[in-house]
Design an enzyme around this catalytic site. Structure first.
Site, PDB file in Angstrom:
ATOM      1  N   ARG A 256      28.347  33.721  42.762  1.00 47.55           N
ATOM      2  CA  ARG A 256      29.096  34.873  43.279  1.00 47.55           C
ATOM      3  C   ARG A 256      28.087  35.880  43.828  1.00 47.55           C
ATOM      4  O   ARG A 256      27.493  36.643  43.084  1.00 47.55           O
ATOM      5  CB  ARG A 256      29.919  35.493  42.134  1.00 47.55           C
ATOM      6  CG  ARG A 256      31.002  36.465  42.587  1.00 47.55           C
ATOM      7  CD  ARG A 256      31.444  37.352  41.437  1.00 47.55           C
ATOM      8  NE  ARG A 256      30.439  38.355  41.166  1.00 47.55           N
ATOM      9  CZ  ARG A 256      30.200  38.895  39.967  1.00 47.55           C
ATOM     10  NH1 ARG A 256      30.896  38.522  38.910  1.00 47.55           N
ATOM     11  NH2 ARG A 256      29.269  39.804  39.810  1.00 47.55           N
ATOM     12  N   HIS A 260      32.147  41.353  41.435  1.00 45.43           N
ATOM     13  CA  HIS A 260      33.376  40.673  40.993  1.00 45.43           C
ATOM     14  C   HIS A 260      34.548  41.101  41.886  1.00 45.43           C
ATOM     15  O   HIS A 260      35.285  40.278  42.411  1.00 45.43           O
ATOM     16  CB  HIS A 260      33.655  41.001  39.528  1.00 45.43           C
ATOM     17  CG  HIS A 260      34.963  40.487  39.046  1.00 45.43           C
ATOM     18  ND1 HIS A 260      35.217  39.148  38.892  1.00 45.43           N
ATOM     19  CD2 HIS A 260      36.114  41.125  38.731  1.00 45.43           C
ATOM     20  CE1 HIS A 260      36.474  38.986  38.485  1.00 45.43           C
ATOM     21  NE2 HIS A 260      37.025  40.168  38.385  1.00 45.43           N
ATOM     22  N   TYR A 269      24.188  44.642  35.543  1.00 44.31           N
ATOM     23  CA  TYR A 269      24.014  43.547  34.579  1.00 44.31           C
ATOM     24  C   TYR A 269      23.344  42.294  35.138  1.00 44.31           C
ATOM     25  O   TYR A 269      22.928  41.433  34.403  1.00 44.31           O
ATOM     26  CB  TYR A 269      25.379  43.163  33.968  1.00 44.31           C
ATOM     27  CG  TYR A 269      26.441  42.758  34.996  1.00 44.31           C
ATOM     28  CD1 TYR A 269      26.472  41.472  35.513  1.00 44.31           C
ATOM     29  CD2 TYR A 269      27.389  43.665  35.450  1.00 44.31           C
ATOM     30  CE1 TYR A 269      27.437  41.111  36.451  1.00 44.31           C
ATOM     31  CE2 TYR A 269      28.350  43.309  36.382  1.00 44.31           C
ATOM     32  CZ  TYR A 269      28.372  42.024  36.880  1.00 44.31           C
ATOM     33  OH  TYR A 269      29.306  41.665  37.806  1.00 44.31           O
TER      34      TYR A 269
HETATM   35  C1  TPP Z   1      43.587  36.525  30.178  1.00 43.60           C
HETATM   36  C2  TPP Z   1      42.724  37.476  30.961  1.00 43.60           C
HETATM   37  N1  TPP Z   1      41.652  38.035  30.374  1.00 43.60           N
HETATM   38  C3  TPP Z   1      40.855  38.874  31.076  1.00 43.60           C
HETATM   39  C4  TPP Z   1      41.139  39.173  32.387  1.00 43.60           C
HETATM   40  C5  TPP Z   1      40.226  40.106  33.191  1.00 43.60           C
HETATM   41  N2  TPP Z   1      39.459  39.282  34.134  1.00 43.60           N
HETATM   42  C6  TPP Z   1      39.803  39.212  35.421  1.00 43.60           C
HETATM   43  S1  TPP Z   1      38.788  38.198  36.280  1.00 43.60           S
HETATM   44  C7  TPP Z   1      37.845  37.862  34.913  1.00 43.60           C
HETATM   45  C8  TPP Z   1      36.656  36.954  34.996  1.00 43.60           C
HETATM   46  C9  TPP Z   1      36.978  35.566  35.394  1.00 43.60           C
HETATM   47  O1  TPP Z   1      35.804  34.851  35.592  1.00 43.60           O
HETATM   48  P1  TPP Z   1      35.796  33.409  36.192  1.00 43.60           P
HETATM   49  O2  TPP Z   1      36.898  32.607  35.599  1.00 43.60           O
HETATM   50  O3  TPP Z   1      34.428  32.871  36.049  1.00 43.60           O
HETATM   51  O4  TPP Z   1      36.173  33.634  37.733  1.00 43.60           O
HETATM   52  P2  TPP Z   1      35.356  34.431  38.845  1.00 43.60           P
HETATM   53  O5  TPP Z   1      35.853  35.844  38.797  1.00 43.60           O
HETATM   54  O6  TPP Z   1      33.910  34.340  38.521  1.00 43.60           O
HETATM   55  O7  TPP Z   1      35.696  33.792  40.140  1.00 43.60           O
HETATM   56  C10 TPP Z   1      38.337  38.544  33.808  1.00 43.60           C
HETATM   57  C11 TPP Z   1      37.734  38.496  32.468  1.00 43.60           C
HETATM   58  C12 TPP Z   1      42.297  38.588  32.953  1.00 43.60           C
HETATM   59  N3  TPP Z   1      42.634  38.791  34.232  1.00 43.60           N
HETATM   60  N4  TPP Z   1      43.057  37.736  32.237  1.00 43.60           N
END
Ligand code: TPP
Ligand code: MG
Length: 358
Positions: A256, A260, A269
């Site tokens: 990425r 985010h 971080y």
């Molecule tokens: C159940 C839940 N927990 C926390 C969140 C907050 N949240 C949104 S995106 C994210 C990170 C997801 O990371 P990843 O699966 O690696 O996908 P990326 O964003 O890196 O594409 C989090 C913790 C959420 N949307 N749903």
């Protein structure tokens, strides 16, 4: 587990693995990678200028989304996470709809109900993203079961991140898909981060692809910044699924490169060196070198592609800013065929407040 790579970081290819893709299609794939990158830049800039509320970039992850959509048939369903907008554009999702959605105006097909970037389209078989991480994995396994039950010759692909592999829906979806041999491709975008949580805090496994074994599924790890490897893996997985052999788990190793979302500041971080290393592995530059070496693309053509999209998007932005917000009644539409009395009352109340504030 060794990682599948067809194009190395200098754009050289392994001819024995090179997929058979016509020149026109390869150039289209490249154009859509450029479009995704450009939209990310514009989305972030508009958000920083306070003109739109939110932006979700997928910079650095253009090869996964475009390589995958190019390897599927147009009837196949896509269950995105939120970093795959290019799949919808590649299928023809109109940019005017995207830009109006960004500005949450009266022409926004999502009627202002979704964060900008979280759009879906039934026409292009691109499912509306679900906010809770991992939800789309079970939705896709269930939908795959339905296609099989209805004897439809279609497959689906579901995208999720490295972080989503820690969700219970990951387990439920893969287990269900494997047991019922659903025509589903489980596509993990391992971009090394789940907001500020690094991959090392997500798993004790040597690779995410290794997890497939426990479900009885084939698991493959691929270079996610190599569009030909993505195409090859998804094409083969779709072939298996269409033949009734069930799901494949694909782990695409990528990065990425941006934040985010527009609400995040990765400099707090993320080690700078990490980013610098990955920027050298840019999926667009790599594919560009390959296309130039094949004489499918001329030097300088990339800029022309970019500026033609640039003009188109700027025109759409100028128009989108002139439209009004969505009509108030849309707040209550699309759920009930007959609006219940208590919602009618609420609508009247808000409408009178709105009249007073004008
Ligand atoms: C159940 C839940 N927990 C926390 C969140 C907050 N949240 C949104 S995106 C994210 C990170 C997801 O990371 P990843 O699966 O690696 O996908 P990326 O964003 O890196 O594409 C989090 C913790 C959420 N949307 N749903
Ligand atoms: Mg991630």
């Amino acid at each position: 587990m060794s990682m599948l790579q067809i194009l190395d970081s200098s754009g050289n290819n392994h001819p024995e693995l090179e997929p058979n893709i016509p020149e026109r299609k390869l150039v289209k794939m490249f154009e859509y990678m450029i479009l995704v990158r450009l939209l990310d830049e514009k989305g972030m800039r508009l958000q920083r200028q306070g003109r739109i509320s939110f932006s979700i970039p997928s910079t650095g992850q253009e090869a996964t989304q475009i390589g995958a959509v190019a390897a599927l048939n147009s009837e196949d369903w896509i269950f995105p996470a939120y970093r795959e907008p290019g799949m919808a554009f590649y299928r023809g999702f109109p940019l005017v709809d995207l830009v109006n959605h960004w500005f949450i105006n009266e022409k926004d097909p999502q009627k202002g109900r979704r964060l900008p970037g979280l759009f879906g389209s039934k026409k292009y078989r691109y499912v509306n993203p679900s906010a809770p991480i991992g939800t789309q994995i079970i939705q896709a396994a269930g939908a795959g079961f339905a296609y099989k039950y209805l004897k439809e010759k279609i497959v689906n692909i579901v995208f999720f991140g490295d972080g989503a592999t820690s969700s219970s829906d990951f387990h439920s979806g893969l287990n269900f898909g494997a047991v019922f041999k659903t025509p589903t491709i489980f596509f993990c975008q391992n971009n090394h981060w789940a907001i500020s949580v690094p991959l090392s805090k997500q798993t004790g496994a040597a690779s995410l692809a290794d997890k497939a074994k426990g479900y009885g599924l084939p698991g493959i790890q691929i270079d996610g910044n190599d569009i030909l490897a993505v195409y090859h893996a998804v094409f083969e997985a779709a072939k298996r699924a269409r033949a009734g052999e069930g799901p494949t788990f694909i782990e695409a190793v990528t990065y990425r490169a941006g934040p985010h979302t527009s609400s995040d500041d990765p400099t707090r971080y993320r080690p700078k060196k990490d980013l610098e290393k990955w920027l050298k592995l840019d999926p667009i530059k790599r594919f560009e070198k390959y296309l130039i070496s094949k004489k499918f693309l001329k030097n300088g053509q990339t800029n022309k592609i970019r500026s033609s999209f640039d003009i188109e998007i700027n025109t759409l932005i100028a128009k989108a800013e002139e439209y009004r917000p969505p009509a108030l009644e849309t707040l209550f539409s699309d759920v009930y065929s007959d609006l219940p009395w208590h919602l009618k009352e609420q609508l009247d109340e808000i409408a009178s407040l709105q009249r007073r504030s004008i």
